[in-house]
Design an enzyme around this catalytic site. Structure first.
Site, PDB file in Angstrom:
ATOM      1  N   CYS A 151       0.807  -1.230   0.000  1.00 29.17           N
ATOM      2  CA  CYS A 151       0.000   0.000   0.000  1.00 29.17           C
ATOM      3  C   CYS A 151       0.836   1.274   0.000  1.00 29.17           C
ATOM      4  O   CYS A 151       1.829   1.386   0.710  1.00 29.17           O
ATOM      5  CB  CYS A 151      -0.976   0.066   1.173  1.00 29.17           C
ATOM      6  N   ASP A 152       0.372   2.219  -0.792  1.00 30.09           N
ATOM      7  CA  ASP A 152       0.990   3.552  -0.839  1.00 30.09           C
ATOM      8  C   ASP A 152      -0.101   4.563  -1.134  1.00 30.09           C
ATOM      9  O   ASP A 152      -0.972   4.323  -1.979  1.00 30.09           O
ATOM     10  CB  ASP A 152       2.047   3.621  -1.951  1.00 30.09           C
TER      11      ASP A 152
END
Length: 420
Positions: free
Chosen positions: A10-11
């Protein structure tokens, strides 16, 4: 000794003027989840609720508020909350899993993904959403399995919250938290604490608790990430971590970041931002938030895995939006294995229509050179056309409400036609 690092995934990104082009705020997120998990795109209209009403979240019931805002969400199809989304007031939120020194609570409480949806439904600015989230965190806590599996996968949460004017980073460790205001430039969050010494709001006992645990001596400057986790904050922007790779990609385009640039960043495989493997990018979102209040905010969602082989489809909030049926997963009511005790004894087929067709098309794109290339070219052209149409709306300030009610659904139909 620091514990073994958990899966990195995740980013979430934000660019504000002057880093973003055209006097706009640009928000983006990749949701990296188990590869077989279906992500759906759903819309819930604004609603009024009777006094004293209860609200059933993923695992627990909480008090409902009198009024909730209209929201569009990209979420794992098995839960109540969302990985990312936006509301009718131009507020966007994405969350990340984070780990640190504090032991993770396995007890069922609010998931970080529940807090994303609650922030969007109950607030109309970024700072108000922050307040909503930390108040709920204090009252109900965070915890519970974050994966549709009998194997436990638990974590604390960080959030990137943005509106037309500013953004906030909120990072948590159990019930303790720190927040940083972002008023210009770029900021990203990944699977690590990243707030250091610039703390604009904090839990009232944040520092005292750190002292009581022996993590901070009370003398040197307080650094949240260094104190509450094992991060070497001096090397945060020079290491090969996902956070660092995202930071470099944002800064490479500083001053000219548009929705297309943000999509390019989310598609970057070399950096690991577009994740592959057992955990992969299962859904992506990009939002354009003009600072002029008379212009609409535009939110793009894929609703399918791997943004490099997906279409970012536009959504604009207007009254009477056509239901997003083709990106909405089937529901199972009280027979859902998530609702039954013990939970997760089996896993139903949650694939929506777009997911199924995209799944078959992705195989063609990967294995059939001629046909695959042609299909990829067609979906790229469809996306480019939609981006151009949205840019025209932002440039001319002209919005045909009758067309916009079908905007997202119509684009899904055009994408499905390519896959057929």
């Amino acid at each position: 000794m620091a514990p073994r690092p958990p899966p990195r995934s995740c980013d979430t990104f934000v660019a504000l003027p002057p880093a973003a082009a055209g006097g706009r705020v640009v928000f983006g997120k990749n949701s990296d989840r188990p590869a077989d998990e279906v992500q759906e795109v759903v819309h819930f209209p604004a609603a009024a609720h009777p006094p004293g009403a209860a609200l059933e979240c993923t695992y627990i019931e909480i008090e409902q508020v009198e009024k909730t805002h209209a929201v569009v969400l990209s979420r794992p199809a098995w839960l109540w909350g969302a990985e990312m989304g936006a509301n009718e007031h131009g507020l966007c939120i994405g969350n990340e899993a984070v780990w640190g020194r504090e032991e993770i609570c396995d007890d069922e409480a609010l998931l970080g993904m529940d807090l994303v949806r609650l922030g969007l439904e109950r607030a109309d600015t970024a700072e108000k959403a922050l307040t909503v989230i930390v108040d709920l965190l204090e009252k109900y806590g965070q915890g519970g399995n974050c994966m549709e599996s009998h194997m436990a996968f638990t974590y604390n949460n960080s959030f990137l919250i943005a509106d037309r004017k500013e953004a906030w980073v909120l990072e948590t460790s159990g019930k303790y938290w720190a927040a940083e205001k972002v008023e210009g430039g770029v900021r990203n969050i990944s699977n690590q604490l990243s707030i250091t010494t610039k703390i604009d709001r904090e839990h009232p006992e944040l520092k005292e608790y750190a002292k009581s645990k022996g993590w901070w001596d009370g003398k040197k400057e307080f650094d949240f990430a260094a104190t509450y986790s094992y991060v070497n904050t001096a090397r945060m922007t020079t290491s090969r971590s996902r956070y660092c790779e995202g930071y470099k990609l944002l800064n490479k385009h500083k001053g000219s970041i548009t929705s297309e640039i943000m999509m390019e960043i989310l598609r970057d495989k070399e950096s690991g931002i577009n994740m592959e493997g057992g955990f992969m990018t299962t859904g992506s979102m990009v939002s354009v938030l003009p600072q002029q209040p008379d212009l609409p905010c535009i939110h793009f969602f894929t609703g399918t895995p791997d943004p490099a082989r997906s279409v970012f489809k536009p959504f604009i909030f207007v009254p009477n939006i056509t239901q997003l049926l083709k990106t909405c997963s089937p529901t199972f009511g009280h027979n859902d294995p998530v609702k039954k005790q013990p939970r997760f004894q089996n896993k139903p087929d949650r694939r929506h229509e777009l997911y199924k067709k995209h799944e078959s098309a992705a195989v063609v794109m990967e294995t059939t050179e001629g046909k695959g290339k042609e299909m990829l070219k067609e979906i790229q052209e469809l996306e480019k056309q939609k981006i151009s149409e949205m840019e025209s709306i932002l440039q001319n300030g002209c919005l045909d409400v009758n067309q916009v009610v079908n905007l997202f659904s119509q684009c899904v139909e055009e994408e499905l036609k390519i896959y057929s």
